[in-house]
Design an enzyme around this catalytic site. Structure first.
Site, PDB file in Angstrom:
ATOM      1  N   HIS A  31       0.846  -1.192   0.000  1.00 34.14           N
ATOM      2  CA  HIS A  31       0.000   0.000   0.000  1.00 34.14           C
ATOM      3  C   HIS A  31       0.884   1.246   0.000  1.00 34.14           C
ATOM      4  CE1 HIS A  31       1.011   0.554   4.212  1.00 34.14           C
ATOM      5  NE2 HIS A  31       0.698  -0.694   4.435  1.00 34.14           N
TER       6      HIS A  31
HETATM    7  P1  TYD Z   1      -1.757  -2.696   7.709  1.00 36.35           P
HETATM    8  O1  TYD Z   1      -1.086  -1.364   7.775  1.00 36.35           O
HETATM    9  O2  TYD Z   1      -2.855  -2.852   6.677  1.00 36.35           O
HETATM   10  O3  TYD Z   1      -0.654  -3.817   7.508  1.00 36.35           O
HETATM   11  P2  TYD Z   1      -0.187  -4.535   6.158  1.00 36.35           P
HETATM   12  O4  TYD Z   1      -0.191  -3.463   5.121  1.00 36.35           O
HETATM   13  O5  TYD Z   1       1.150  -5.096   6.437  1.00 36.35           O
HETATM   14  O6  TYD Z   1      -1.222  -5.584   5.890  1.00 36.35           O
HETATM   15  O7  TYD Z   1      -2.331  -3.023   9.140  1.00 36.35           O
HETATM   16  C1  TYD Z   1      -2.889  -4.275   9.432  1.00 36.35           C
HETATM   17  C2  TYD Z   1      -4.049  -4.089  10.385  1.00 36.35           C
HETATM   18  O8  TYD Z   1      -3.623  -3.484  11.595  1.00 36.35           O
HETATM   19  C3  TYD Z   1      -5.149  -3.200   9.819  1.00 36.35           C
HETATM   20  O9  TYD Z   1      -6.397  -3.810  10.129  1.00 36.35           O
HETATM   21  C4  TYD Z   1      -5.047  -1.919  10.578  1.00 36.35           C
HETATM   22  C5  TYD Z   1      -4.370  -2.313  11.869  1.00 36.35           C
HETATM   23  N1  TYD Z   1      -3.469  -1.249  12.340  1.00 36.35           N
HETATM   24  C6  TYD Z   1      -3.862  -0.439  13.386  1.00 36.35           C
HETATM   25  O10 TYD Z   1      -4.965  -0.555  13.939  1.00 36.35           O
HETATM   26  N2  TYD Z   1      -2.986   0.534  13.826  1.00 36.35           N
HETATM   27  C7  TYD Z   1      -1.774   0.717  13.257  1.00 36.35           C
HETATM   28  O11 TYD Z   1      -1.003   1.612  13.691  1.00 36.35           O
HETATM   29  C8  TYD Z   1      -1.395  -0.113  12.148  1.00 36.35           C
HETATM   30  C9  TYD Z   1      -0.076   0.063  11.465  1.00 36.35           C
HETATM   31  C10 TYD Z   1      -2.266  -1.086  11.736  1.00 36.35           C
END
Ligand code: TYD
Length: 130
Positions: A48
């Protein structure tokens, strides 16, 4: 600009020490820190971009690759030293892969979590202004 920031390293025979602080080693004020750990072999994270968020990624332990795209060029950074931070400005596509066993990535952000700041579709990202 995407860049590797060489963080201070205080070499000491008792063990080395590195640090960063607001607006000094990094070009933003810290609002949030998160970390990724216990990554099973072969898994990928990320995939992303953020519209406005700035981020610094540090390999605190072990190693992994951060593959970034600025809208024009893809670059792979192999992170394996805890005194390098990879600075990603807003509007940078990234994913992480090739995590070693017990690797630990630290993510330092200038923003609190906001799902609306994510661009999760690569074509949408490429069509976004760069
Ligand atoms: P995400 O940033 O989408 O991780 P990746 O891109 O590696 O899959 O985050 C995964 C999940 O964690 C998403 O449901 C949102 C949650 N999240 C939070 O609640 N707070 C945060 O600071 C982060 C980074 C993620």
């Amino acid at each position: 600009m995407i860049q590797l920031i060489n963080l201070p390293k205080i070499i000491d025979k008792r063990g080395n020490l590195s640090f960063l602080q607001n607006n000094d080693q990094i070009p933003f004020e810290i609002k949030r820190v998160f970390w990724i750990y216990d990554v099973p072999g072969g898994e990928k994270r990320g995939g992303h971009a953020y519209k406005t968020q700035k981020e610094l990624i540090i390999a605190l332990s072990g190693s992994f690759d951060v593959v970034v795209h600025d809208g024009k060029t893809e670059t792979r950074y192999h992170m394996n030293r805890s005194y390098y931070g990879l600075y990603l400005p807003p509007n940078t596509w990234r994913h992480m892969e090739n995590f070693s066993t017990n690797s630990l990535s630290l993510h330092i952000s200038d923003s609190i979590f906001n799902e609306k700041d994510y661009i999760r579709d690569f074509q949408h990202f490429l069509n976004y202004e760069h």
